[in-house]
Design a protein around this motif. Structure first.
Motif, PDB file in Angstrom:
ATOM      1  N   UNK A   1       0.485  -1.133  -0.409  1.00  0.00           N
ATOM      2  CA  UNK A   1       0.310  -0.187  -0.004  1.00  0.00           C
ATOM      3  C   UNK A   1       1.155   1.547  -0.106  1.00  0.00           C
ATOM      4  N   UNK A   2       1.534   1.081   0.405  1.00  0.00           N
ATOM      5  CA  UNK A   2       3.066   2.127   0.613  1.00  0.00           C
ATOM      6  C   UNK A   2       3.408   2.193  -0.644  1.00  0.00           C
ATOM      7  N   UNK A   3       3.816   1.444  -0.833  1.00  0.00           N
ATOM      8  CA  UNK A   3       4.924   1.684  -2.686  1.00  0.00           C
ATOM      9  C   UNK A   3       3.226   1.979  -3.300  1.00  0.00           C
ATOM     10  N   UNK A   4       1.759   1.702  -3.436  1.00  0.00           N
ATOM     11  CA  UNK A   4       1.237   2.029  -4.057  1.00  0.00           C
ATOM     12  C   UNK A   4       0.692   3.556  -3.902  1.00  0.00           C
ATOM     13  N   UNK A   5       1.249   4.281  -2.799  1.00  0.00           N
ATOM     14  CA  UNK A   5       0.985   5.049  -2.415  1.00  0.00           C
ATOM     15  C   UNK A   5       1.759   6.632  -3.140  1.00  0.00           C
ATOM     16  N   UNK A   6       2.876   5.812  -2.858  1.00  0.00           N
ATOM     17  CA  UNK A   6       4.216   6.297  -3.744  1.00  0.00           C
ATOM     18  C   UNK A   6       3.914   6.523  -5.850  1.00  0.00           C
ATOM     19  N   UNK A   7       3.384   4.867  -5.807  1.00  0.00           N
ATOM     20  CA  UNK A   7       2.995   5.867  -7.454  1.00  0.00           C
ATOM     21  C   UNK A   7       2.215   5.924  -7.681  1.00  0.00           C
ATOM     22  N   UNK A   8       0.816   6.195  -6.896  1.00  0.00           N
ATOM     23  CA  UNK A   8      -0.375   7.463  -7.080  1.00  0.00           C
ATOM     24  C   UNK A   8       0.699   9.128  -7.010  1.00  0.00           C
ATOM     25  N   UNK A   9       1.961   8.848  -5.762  1.00  0.00           N
ATOM     26  CA  UNK A   9       1.846  10.872  -6.121  1.00  0.00           C
ATOM     27  C   UNK A   9       3.265  10.530  -6.959  1.00  0.00           C
ATOM     28  N   UNK A  10       3.530   9.756  -8.301  1.00  0.00           N
ATOM     29  CA  UNK A  10       4.474  10.093  -9.321  1.00  0.00           C
ATOM     30  C   UNK A  10       5.711   9.450  -9.264  1.00  0.00           C
ATOM     31  N   UNK A  11       5.594   8.442  -8.116  1.00  0.00           N
ATOM     32  CA  UNK A  11       6.869   7.970  -8.351  1.00  0.00           C
ATOM     33  C   UNK A  11       6.584   6.490  -9.018  1.00  0.00           C
ATOM     34  N   UNK A  12       7.285   6.581 -10.468  1.00  0.00           N
ATOM     35  CA  UNK A  12       7.511   5.273 -10.839  1.00  0.00           C
ATOM     36  C   UNK A  12       7.728   4.075 -10.550  1.00  0.00           C
TER      37      UNK A  12
ATOM     38  N   UNK B   1      -4.111  -2.293 -13.138  1.00  0.00           N
ATOM     39  CA  UNK B   1      -3.556  -2.030 -12.172  1.00  0.00           C
ATOM     40  C   UNK B   1      -3.175  -0.649 -12.298  1.00  0.00           C
ATOM     41  N   UNK B   2      -1.715  -0.288 -13.398  1.00  0.00           N
ATOM     42  CA  UNK B   2      -0.496   0.607 -13.377  1.00  0.00           C
ATOM     43  C   UNK B   2      -1.359   1.512 -14.105  1.00  0.00           C
ATOM     44  N   UNK B   3      -2.808   0.997 -15.023  1.00  0.00           N
ATOM     45  CA  UNK B   3      -3.319   2.039 -16.774  1.00  0.00           C
ATOM     46  C   UNK B   3      -4.277   2.970 -15.316  1.00  0.00           C
ATOM     47  N   UNK B   4      -5.112   1.512 -14.850  1.00  0.00           N
ATOM     48  CA  UNK B   4      -6.272   2.112 -13.733  1.00  0.00           C
ATOM     49  C   UNK B   4      -6.141   2.799 -12.199  1.00  0.00           C
ATOM     50  N   UNK B   5      -5.446   3.616 -11.985  1.00  0.00           N
ATOM     51  CA  UNK B   5      -4.689   3.955 -10.895  1.00  0.00           C
ATOM     52  C   UNK B   5      -6.067   4.130  -9.810  1.00  0.00           C
ATOM     53  N   UNK B   6      -7.086   4.548 -10.262  1.00  0.00           N
ATOM     54  CA  UNK B   6      -8.077   5.060  -9.392  1.00  0.00           C
ATOM     55  C   UNK B   6      -8.620   4.009  -9.203  1.00  0.00           C
ATOM     56  N   UNK B   7      -8.802   3.133  -9.508  1.00  0.00           N
ATOM     57  CA  UNK B   7      -9.644   2.114  -9.268  1.00  0.00           C
ATOM     58  C   UNK B   7      -9.413   0.973  -8.316  1.00  0.00           C
ATOM     59  N   UNK B   8      -8.232   1.239  -7.285  1.00  0.00           N
ATOM     60  CA  UNK B   8      -7.351   0.515  -5.985  1.00  0.00           C
ATOM     61  C   UNK B   8      -8.218   1.547  -4.952  1.00  0.00           C
ATOM     62  N   UNK B   9      -9.264   0.644  -4.097  1.00  0.00           N
ATOM     63  CA  UNK B   9     -10.073   2.545  -3.254  1.00  0.00           C
ATOM     64  C   UNK B   9      -9.049   2.042  -1.763  1.00  0.00           C
ATOM     65  N   UNK B  10      -8.083   1.150  -0.851  1.00  0.00           N
ATOM     66  CA  UNK B  10      -7.166   0.464   0.181  1.00  0.00           C
ATOM     67  C   UNK B  10      -8.586   0.383   0.615  1.00  0.00           C
ATOM     68  N   UNK B  11      -9.731   0.146   0.703  1.00  0.00           N
ATOM     69  CA  UNK B  11     -10.232  -0.845   1.117  1.00  0.00           C
ATOM     70  C   UNK B  11     -10.146  -1.611   1.990  1.00  0.00           C
ATOM     71  N   UNK B  12      -9.171  -3.052   0.639  1.00  0.00           N
ATOM     72  CA  UNK B  12      -8.742  -4.000   1.141  1.00  0.00           C
ATOM     73  C   UNK B  12      -7.420  -4.357   1.205  1.00  0.00           C
ATOM     74  N   UNK B  13      -6.237  -4.993   1.037  1.00  0.00           N
ATOM     75  CA  UNK B  13      -4.936  -4.467   1.162  1.00  0.00           C
ATOM     76  C   UNK B  13      -4.772  -4.775  -0.558  1.00  0.00           C
ATOM     77  N   UNK B  14      -3.662  -4.464  -1.013  1.00  0.00           N
ATOM     78  CA  UNK B  14      -3.491  -4.322  -2.655  1.00  0.00           C
ATOM     79  C   UNK B  14      -2.983  -5.734  -2.257  1.00  0.00           C
ATOM     80  N   UNK B  15      -2.650  -7.011  -1.512  1.00  0.00           N
ATOM     81  CA  UNK B  15      -2.437  -8.395  -2.396  1.00  0.00           C
ATOM     82  C   UNK B  15      -3.949  -8.915  -2.696  1.00  0.00           C
TER      83      UNK B  15
END
Length: 182
Positions: free
Chosen positions: A5-16, A55-69
């Motif tokens: 989740x922390x890596x995904x938040x970094x990705x959402x912030x622009x860290x590819x 997941x890469x193309x649709x970054x807004x679909x994951x809503x953090x309600x469940x774990x990324x795994x």
């Protein structure tokens, strides 16, 4: 919040580069999980690539309600079931193929004993109904919680609990008979 989740938040912030971390952490497990449905490693790898691409193309679909795994496994399961609809066949991969990592400390006798145990467990697992096998695999091999397993399987936590209870009883019966035959 886990590492994914922390890596995904970094990705959402622009860290590819953070997306590479996500793939490194979950790729192997996702492939092995999907392979439990398909029994086709190449197709399982393709589905894992599809999941990560989605997941890469649709970054807004994951809503953090469940774990990324859990989210990745839900996507993988859905795609695997779609493939199976076209094949009309469900097969299960033997655990021995999924766990062929040798230990450095084992004696030849240890390898034989471990191989025999894996064979017995594989045989017993193959005799379980599909839902029970999936629940056992997700909880005990992928170490997902009951809640996460319920989301992946589209069942309630109580249903997962019941499946695991019945699977344990069934495995105990099957393995008891197998051990008696030795």
């Amino acid at each position: 919040m886990g590492n994914g989740e922390s890596s995904y938040r970094r990705f959402l912030s622009g860290d590819d580069s953070a997306f590479g971390d996500i793939m490194d952490e979950y790729r192997r497990g996702l492939i092995l999980f999907v392979n439990r449905y398909l029994n086709d490693l190449d197709a399982s790898e393709d589905i894992a690539v599809e999941v990560f691409t989605y997941v890469f193309v649709n970054p807004g679909k994951y809503n953090f309600k469940v774990s990324l795994k859990t989210y990745l496994y839900m996507l993988g399961r859905s795609r695997a079931l779609n493939v199976l609809k076209h094949r009309k066949v469900i097969e299960f991969v033997p655990l021995s193929e999924a766990e062929n990592i040798p230990s450095k400390d084992k004696t030849p006798e240890g390898y034989v004993i471990e191989d025999e145990r894996k064979r017995l467990v594989n045989t017993a697992m193959e005799k379980l109904p599909e839902d029970m096998r999936t629940a056992v695999y997700l909880v005990y091999f992928e170490e997902l919680s009951y809640k996460e397993t319920a989301k992946v399987m589209k069942k309630s936590e109580k249903q997962v609990d019941n499946l695991l209870y019945r699977a344990k009883k069934e495995l105990h019966t099957i393995l008891g008979k197998s051990v008696d035959k030795l």
